[in-house]
Scaffold this motif. Structure first.
Motif, PDB file in Angstrom:
ATOM      1  N   ALA A  80     -36.998  60.908 -33.082  1.00 43.23           N
ATOM      2  CA  ALA A  80     -35.635  61.469 -33.111  1.00 43.23           C
ATOM      3  C   ALA A  80     -34.700  60.629 -32.236  1.00 43.23           C
ATOM      4  N   ALA A  81     -35.215  60.199 -31.071  1.00 41.43           N
ATOM      5  CA  ALA A  81     -34.405  59.358 -30.168  1.00 41.43           C
ATOM      6  C   ALA A  81     -34.079  58.022 -30.833  1.00 41.43           C
ATOM      7  N   ASP A  82     -35.037  57.502 -31.597  1.00 39.27           N
ATOM      8  CA  ASP A  82     -34.810  56.242 -32.295  1.00 39.27           C
ATOM      9  C   ASP A  82     -33.693  56.383 -33.334  1.00 39.27           C
ATOM     10  N   ARG A  83     -33.664  57.550 -33.972  1.00 39.74           N
ATOM     11  CA  ARG A  83     -32.607  57.793 -34.975  1.00 39.74           C
ATOM     12  C   ARG A  83     -31.236  57.912 -34.292  1.00 39.74           C
ATOM     13  N   VAL A  84     -31.188  58.534 -33.125  1.00 39.59           N
ATOM     14  CA  VAL A  84     -29.928  58.610 -32.355  1.00 39.59           C
ATOM     15  C   VAL A  84     -29.496  57.195 -31.950  1.00 39.59           C
ATOM     16  N   ALA A  85     -30.470  56.385 -31.521  1.00 38.95           N
ATOM     17  CA  ALA A  85     -30.166  55.013 -31.082  1.00 38.95           C
ATOM     18  C   ALA A  85     -29.559  54.200 -32.222  1.00 38.95           C
ATOM     19  N   LEU A  86     -30.136  54.337 -33.404  1.00 38.82           N
ATOM     20  CA  LEU A  86     -29.610  53.578 -34.550  1.00 38.82           C
ATOM     21  C   LEU A  86     -28.187  54.017 -34.894  1.00 38.82           C
ATOM     22  N   ALA A  87     -27.968  55.349 -34.867  1.00 36.45           N
ATOM     23  CA  ALA A  87     -26.627  55.882 -35.154  1.00 36.45           C
ATOM     24  C   ALA A  87     -25.614  55.357 -34.136  1.00 36.45           C
ATOM     25  N   ALA A  88     -25.992  55.401 -32.849  1.00 36.62           N
ATOM     26  CA  ALA A  88     -25.081  54.936 -31.793  1.00 36.62           C
ATOM     27  C   ALA A  88     -24.865  53.421 -31.870  1.00 36.62           C
ATOM     28  N   GLY A  89     -25.903  52.688 -32.224  1.00 34.84           N
ATOM     29  CA  GLY A  89     -25.791  51.225 -32.354  1.00 34.84           C
ATOM     30  C   GLY A  89     -24.770  50.834 -33.409  1.00 34.84           C
ATOM     31  N   GLU A  90     -24.775  51.575 -34.516  1.00 32.99           N
ATOM     32  CA  GLU A  90     -23.811  51.298 -35.580  1.00 32.99           C
ATOM     33  C   GLU A  90     -22.382  51.580 -35.096  1.00 32.99           C
ATOM     34  N   LEU A  91     -22.247  52.638 -34.279  1.00 34.30           N
ATOM     35  CA  LEU A  91     -20.909  52.985 -33.764  1.00 34.30           C
ATOM     36  C   LEU A  91     -20.427  52.001 -32.699  1.00 34.30           C
ATOM     37  N   VAL A  92     -21.362  51.374 -31.990  1.00 32.76           N
ATOM     38  CA  VAL A  92     -20.967  50.315 -31.045  1.00 32.76           C
ATOM     39  C   VAL A  92     -20.288  49.193 -31.832  1.00 32.76           C
ATOM     40  N   VAL A  93     -20.884  48.850 -32.958  1.00 32.50           N
ATOM     41  CA  VAL A  93     -20.329  47.753 -33.772  1.00 32.50           C
ATOM     42  C   VAL A  93     -18.976  48.153 -34.362  1.00 32.50           C
ATOM     43  N   LEU A  94     -18.863  49.411 -34.809  1.00 24.24           N
ATOM     44  CA  LEU A  94     -17.589  49.869 -35.385  1.00 24.24           C
ATOM     45  C   LEU A  94     -16.470  49.862 -34.337  1.00 24.24           C
ATOM     46  N   PHE A  95     -16.703  50.509 -33.187  1.00 23.29           N
ATOM     47  CA  PHE A  95     -15.647  50.576 -32.165  1.00 23.29           C
ATOM     48  C   PHE A  95     -15.417  49.209 -31.507  1.00 23.29           C
ATOM     49  N   GLY A  96     -16.474  48.412 -31.436  1.00 24.83           N
ATOM     50  CA  GLY A  96     -16.321  47.047 -30.923  1.00 24.83           C
ATOM     51  C   GLY A  96     -15.434  46.209 -31.824  1.00 24.83           C
TER      52      GLY A  96
END
Lengths: 218, 91
Positions: free
Chosen positions: A70-86
């Motif tokens: 579950a933590a890995d799925r949160v990490a992937l979701a947040a990683g994608e948002l880092v790229v979007l907001f970046g």
């Protein structure tokens, strides 16, 4: 979560509809004039870039040390948002710089370290997408490295000579600018939570599909 | 004699003149007020603010659209798989 989700969507839509009016009501900055209005969506995006890098890093650490899917799925979701907001930060910043500094880009500490942070998370997503089986562990380590980079990006403006405003600019905002700025931060934060929830749900569904494929094969 | 004097003057002043020509321009002593800059050299701020704002919207809406597209595809795949599992369990 569904009970909170729908009201949050409505609140976010209302806030984003009113945001241009709120930002327009803020006073003009003395030296930069109108172009300083970019600040009201450039800085909240940068804040969420940092927050998302931390969410991705912490979730990756939980995944690596406790083997939590579950933590890995949160990490992937947040990683994608880092790229979007970046991406938002790296596009709106140079537009602002062109008018304020006379150049689109300057290879100084803040701009270069922000670009590197963004590239680390682009690499994280590429490893997740094309790395094959077991790549999530390698990507998790990359996310930890990316998270460790965030404090350096944040303080870079205080320690190195740069054209970029210092970190104190937010805390010393004029009273008329403070309200619109924190309104924008609140709107972007709600949007971030909604996107993170949606992206995490997508990963949950993906995991469910993979389990069903295994069941069908058996 | 005149030629020699002229030559000496040239020899004395030419290196100095060359050095003077290579000197960088004097640093700017004060800032020029914005109103005195010609209109052609002024960058309009409004298109830049609107452009940056439009990019934020395009990026966010593009991401939401991509999420919706991926979710729709997964839901379809999930429904198909559940049907196959139920069919397999029934037979």
């Amino acid at each position: 979560m569904t009970r909170i989700f729908v009201p949050l969507v409505i609140i976010a839509m209302v806030m984003f509809a009113f945001a241009p009016l709120v930002v327009a009501s803020a006073p003009l900055e003395q030296t930069m004039g109108l172009v300083q209005k970019i600040f009201y969506f450039h800085v909240p995006s940068a804040m969420l870039l940092f927050v998302s890098a931390f969410v991705c890093g912490i979730a990756s650490a939980i995944f690596l040390f406790r083997r939590s899917a579950a933590a890995d799925r949160v990490a992937l979701a947040a990683g994608e948002l880092v790229v979007l907001f970046g991406l938002i930060v790296l596009v709106t910043g140079p537009i602002w710089a062109r008018k304020a500094w006379g150049v689109w880009w300057e290879w100084d500490a803040r701009l270069t370290s922000s670009l590197l942070l963004w590239m680390i998370f682009v690499a994280y997503l590429m490893v997740r997408r094309f790395g094959g089986p077991g790549s999530e562990k390698l990507a998790g380590a990359m996310a930890l490295f990316g998270m460790a980079n965030v404090p350096f990006v944040y303080v870079s403006v205080n320690y190195w000579r740069t054209l970029h405003p210092k970190t104190s600019v937010v805390m010393t905002l004029a009273p008329g600018m403070r309200g619109p700025f924190w309104f924008s931060v609140a709107a972007f934060t709600i949007l971030y939570l909604l996107l993170l929830t949606l992206r995490k749900r997508l990963e949950d569904r993906q995991a469910m599909v993979e389990q069903l494929y295994l069941a069908v094969e058996e | 004699m005149k030629k020699t004097v002229l030559l000496l003057v040239l020899l004395v002043f030419l290196p100095g003149a060359l050095l003077w020509a290579q000197q960088p321009a004097a640093p700017q002593g004060d800032f020029v007020p914005l109103s005195s800059i010609p209109q052609t050299e002024q960058l309009p701020a409004a298109p830049m603010v609107i452009g940056a704002y439009a990019f934020v919207w395009v990026a966010l809406l593009g991401y939401v659209w991509s999420l919706w597209r991926r979710m729709t595809r997964l839901e379809r795949e999930l429904a198909d798989l559940q049907r196959r599992v139920q069919k397999h369990e029934g037979s």
